[in-house]
Design an enzyme around this catalytic site. Structure first.
Site, PDB file in Angstrom:
ATOM      1  N   TYR A  57      -1.797  -0.897  10.389  1.00 13.38           N
ATOM      2  CA  TYR A  57      -1.884  -1.268   8.973  1.00 13.38           C
ATOM      3  C   TYR A  57      -0.698  -0.707   8.184  1.00 13.38           C
ATOM      4  O   TYR A  57      -0.059  -1.417   7.399  1.00 13.38           O
ATOM      5  CB  TYR A  57      -3.208  -0.753   8.412  1.00 13.38           C
ATOM      6  CG  TYR A  57      -3.405  -0.967   6.929  1.00 13.38           C
ATOM      7  CD1 TYR A  57      -3.849  -2.193   6.429  1.00 13.38           C
ATOM      8  CD2 TYR A  57      -3.158   0.062   6.010  1.00 13.38           C
ATOM      9  CE1 TYR A  57      -4.037  -2.380   5.064  1.00 13.38           C
ATOM     10  CE2 TYR A  57      -3.350  -0.118   4.653  1.00 13.38           C
ATOM     11  CZ  TYR A  57      -3.794  -1.338   4.182  1.00 13.38           C
ATOM     12  OH  TYR A  57      -3.972  -1.520   2.838  1.00 13.38           O
ATOM     13  N   SER A 101       0.862  -1.174   0.000  1.00 16.42           N
ATOM     14  CA  SER A 101       0.000   0.000   0.000  1.00 16.42           C
ATOM     15  C   SER A 101       0.902   1.227   0.000  1.00 16.42           C
ATOM     16  O   SER A 101       2.006   1.185   0.551  1.00 16.42           O
ATOM     17  CB  SER A 101      -0.881   0.034   1.255  1.00 16.42           C
ATOM     18  OG  SER A 101      -1.464   1.318   1.410  1.00 16.42           O
TER      19      SER A 101
HETATM   20  P1  NAD Z   1     -11.230  -6.616  -0.099  1.00 17.45           P
HETATM   21  O1  NAD Z   1     -11.998  -6.448   1.145  1.00 17.45           O
HETATM   22  O2  NAD Z   1     -11.985  -6.775  -1.354  1.00 17.45           O
HETATM   23  O3  NAD Z   1     -10.213  -7.839  -0.006  1.00 17.45           O
HETATM   24  C1  NAD Z   1      -9.606  -8.262   1.163  1.00 17.45           C
HETATM   25  C2  NAD Z   1      -9.728  -9.762   1.181  1.00 17.45           C
HETATM   26  O4  NAD Z   1      -8.762 -10.297   2.089  1.00 17.45           O
HETATM   27  C3  NAD Z   1     -11.055 -10.300   1.714  1.00 17.45           C
HETATM   28  O5  NAD Z   1     -12.015 -10.403   0.719  1.00 17.45           O
HETATM   29  C4  NAD Z   1     -10.684 -11.673   2.238  1.00 17.45           C
HETATM   30  O6  NAD Z   1     -10.905 -12.657   1.252  1.00 17.45           O
HETATM   31  C5  NAD Z   1      -9.195 -11.575   2.454  1.00 17.45           C
HETATM   32  N1  NAD Z   1      -8.820 -11.838   3.843  1.00 17.45           N
HETATM   33  C6  NAD Z   1      -8.857 -10.981   4.908  1.00 17.45           C
HETATM   34  N2  NAD Z   1      -8.418 -11.623   6.004  1.00 17.45           N
HETATM   35  C7  NAD Z   1      -8.097 -12.889   5.629  1.00 17.45           C
HETATM   36  C8  NAD Z   1      -7.598 -14.035   6.307  1.00 17.45           C
HETATM   37  N3  NAD Z   1      -7.319 -13.998   7.623  1.00 17.45           N
HETATM   38  N4  NAD Z   1      -7.405 -15.178   5.604  1.00 17.45           N
HETATM   39  C9  NAD Z   1      -7.680 -15.238   4.279  1.00 17.45           C
HETATM   40  N5  NAD Z   1      -8.154 -14.180   3.580  1.00 17.45           N
HETATM   41  C10 NAD Z   1      -8.364 -13.027   4.266  1.00 17.45           C
HETATM   42  O7  NAD Z   1     -10.275  -5.355  -0.173  1.00 17.45           O
HETATM   43  P2  NAD Z   1      -9.110  -4.878  -1.153  1.00 17.45           P
HETATM   44  O8  NAD Z   1      -9.059  -3.426  -0.913  1.00 17.45           O
HETATM   45  O9  NAD Z   1      -9.261  -5.404  -2.523  1.00 17.45           O
HETATM   46  O10 NAD Z   1      -7.819  -5.508  -0.470  1.00 17.45           O
HETATM   47  C11 NAD Z   1      -6.861  -6.257  -1.169  1.00 17.45           C
HETATM   48  C12 NAD Z   1      -5.484  -5.789  -0.755  1.00 17.45           C
HETATM   49  O11 NAD Z   1      -5.288  -4.453  -1.213  1.00 17.45           O
HETATM   50  C13 NAD Z   1      -5.238  -5.757   0.749  1.00 17.45           C
HETATM   51  O12 NAD Z   1      -3.954  -6.266   1.032  1.00 17.45           O
HETATM   52  C14 NAD Z   1      -5.288  -4.269   1.066  1.00 17.45           C
HETATM   53  O13 NAD Z   1      -4.529  -3.947   2.217  1.00 17.45           O
HETATM   54  C15 NAD Z   1      -4.685  -3.694  -0.187  1.00 17.45           C
HETATM   55  N6  NAD Z   1      -4.933  -2.268  -0.413  1.00 17.45           N
HETATM   56  C16 NAD Z   1      -6.186  -1.798  -0.570  1.00 17.45           C
HETATM   57  C17 NAD Z   1      -6.384  -0.443  -0.769  1.00 17.45           C
HETATM   58  C18 NAD Z   1      -7.760   0.146  -0.930  1.00 17.45           C
HETATM   59  O14 NAD Z   1      -7.907   1.385  -0.902  1.00 17.45           O
HETATM   60  N7  NAD Z   1      -8.794  -0.652  -1.114  1.00 17.45           N
HETATM   61  C19 NAD Z   1      -5.286   0.428  -0.826  1.00 17.45           C
HETATM   62  C20 NAD Z   1      -4.014  -0.089  -0.674  1.00 17.45           C
HETATM   63  C21 NAD Z   1      -3.843  -1.458  -0.481  1.00 17.45           C
END
Ligand code: NAD
Length: 289
Positions: free
Chosen positions: A194, A181
């Site tokens: 985080y 991130s």
């Molecule tokens: P999202 O909620 O769609 O995806 C997160 C997924 O992580 C969940 O759907 C779940 O399947 C999985 N997960 C969580 N805890 C888990 C566990 N203990 N075991 C197995 N699976 C687990 O959200 P997203 O935003 O697509 O997140 C994906 C990645 O992107 C993450 O690493 C997040 O930190 C990163 N990210 C997101 C953003 C944003 O603004 N959305 C920004 C920077 C980074």
């Protein structure tokens, strides 16, 4: 959806959803179908395992990989509905999809997820560590030990467990992609644990890339800025979600499908001389204020 029609921050209304949120309950619906993406067979015959592949960024990456000719295994922890939708979307491309319900905080479950993938598809070529957890706290004293542990165990331990489980199957030319991130580089005052976990992923990416170069396995990270995914209404306040997110030069959040091509790049031969890189896909985010 093309750039001129991407939702502006003003088109994202205040909302919260119970964690873990379902993608189908979000307003507006995130764009993750890659309807404007032109595949070129870049991952033909490959097998990818994507954690957190049921929704958000992971779902878009799963669809893009399938469009490029890969079979895909998706690891998710709770949301069967999102996992089934993601599987159907991957299969619409003509590729196969295996959904695996597992907790990446448990090393045994990570090993089993890899075993199931290899038993089903006969190989593993691409590991995408993408599952993530965050919880907003405005004061450091409000971060419980339990929350700190959950954040680190999901975002950092899980990436290590999955890599260790996958390594016996990865060979020269195979790749690992970690979702970091921008907050792992610049921090965020209300996402302290985080941000720290994402900083650890950046160092983990660089160190493992150096270590695995001798095996010709490349490791890179994508550092997204704000992305419109279930993790946003599922973990942030209604006020924070309202007008999400103007904290970058483009003054809007990305849609999940805008992240996916970067993951294709790192997984394919197009990035054959790139390892240990952290690629920022942020709309020009340079600070957290
Ligand atoms: P999202 O909620 O769609 O995806 C997160 C997924 O992580 C969940 O759907 C779940 O399947 C999985 N997960 C969580 N805890 C888990 C566990 N203990 N075991 C197995 N699976 C687990 O959200 P997203 O935003 O697509 O997140 C994906 C990645 O992107 C993450 O690493 C997040 O930190 C990163 N990210 C997101 C953003 C944003 O603004 N959305 C920004 C920077 C980074």
């Amino acid at each position: 959806m093309t750039t001129e029609f991407r939702p502006t921050a003003e088109q994202i209304p205040a909302q919260t959803l119970p964690y873990p949120a379902s993608q189908e309950d979000m307003i507006p619906q995130p764009d993750s179908d890659l309807s404007n993406y032109s595949p070129a067979g870049k991952l033909h015959g490959k097998v990818a395992l994507i954690t957190g592949g049921d929704s958000g960024i992971g779902r878009a990456v799963a669809i893009a990989y399938a469009m490029e000719g890969a079979n895909v295994a998706i690891v998710y922890n709770e949301n069967d509905k999102d996992a089934n939708i993601a599987k159907a979307l991957v299969e619409e491309t003509g590729q196969h999809c295996l959904t695996i319900k597992a907790d990446v905080r448990d090393s045994e479950e990570c090993k089993q997820a890899v075993t199931q993938t290899v038993e089903r598809f006969g190989q593993l070529n691409i590991l995408v560590n993408n599952a993530g957890y965050q919880k907003v706290q405005f004061e450091i004293e409000e971060i419980s030990d339990e929350q700190f542990r959950r954040t680190m165990e999901t975002n950092m331990f899980g990436y290590f467990y999955m890599l260790k489980a996958a390594l016996p199957h990865l060979k020269a030319g195979d790749t690992v992609i970690n979702t970091s991130s921008i907050l792992g580089l610049i921090g965020k005052e209300f996402l302290v644990d985080y941000s720290a976990s994402k900083g650890a992923i950046n160092a983990f990416t660089k160190a493992t890339a150096q270590n695995l170069a001798k095996r010709k396995i490349r490791v890179n990270a994508v550092a997204p800025g704000p992305v419109w995914t279930p993790g946003i209404p599922g973990t942030m306040t209604a006020e924070q979600v309202d007008n999400f997110d103007k904290d970058n030069a483009m003054e809007r959040a990305a849609q999940p499908e805008e992240l996916a091509p970067t993951y294709v790049y790192f997984a394919s031969e197009d990035s054959s001389f790139v390892t240990g890189a952290i690629l920022e896909v942020t709309g020009g985010q340079v600070s957290s204020t």
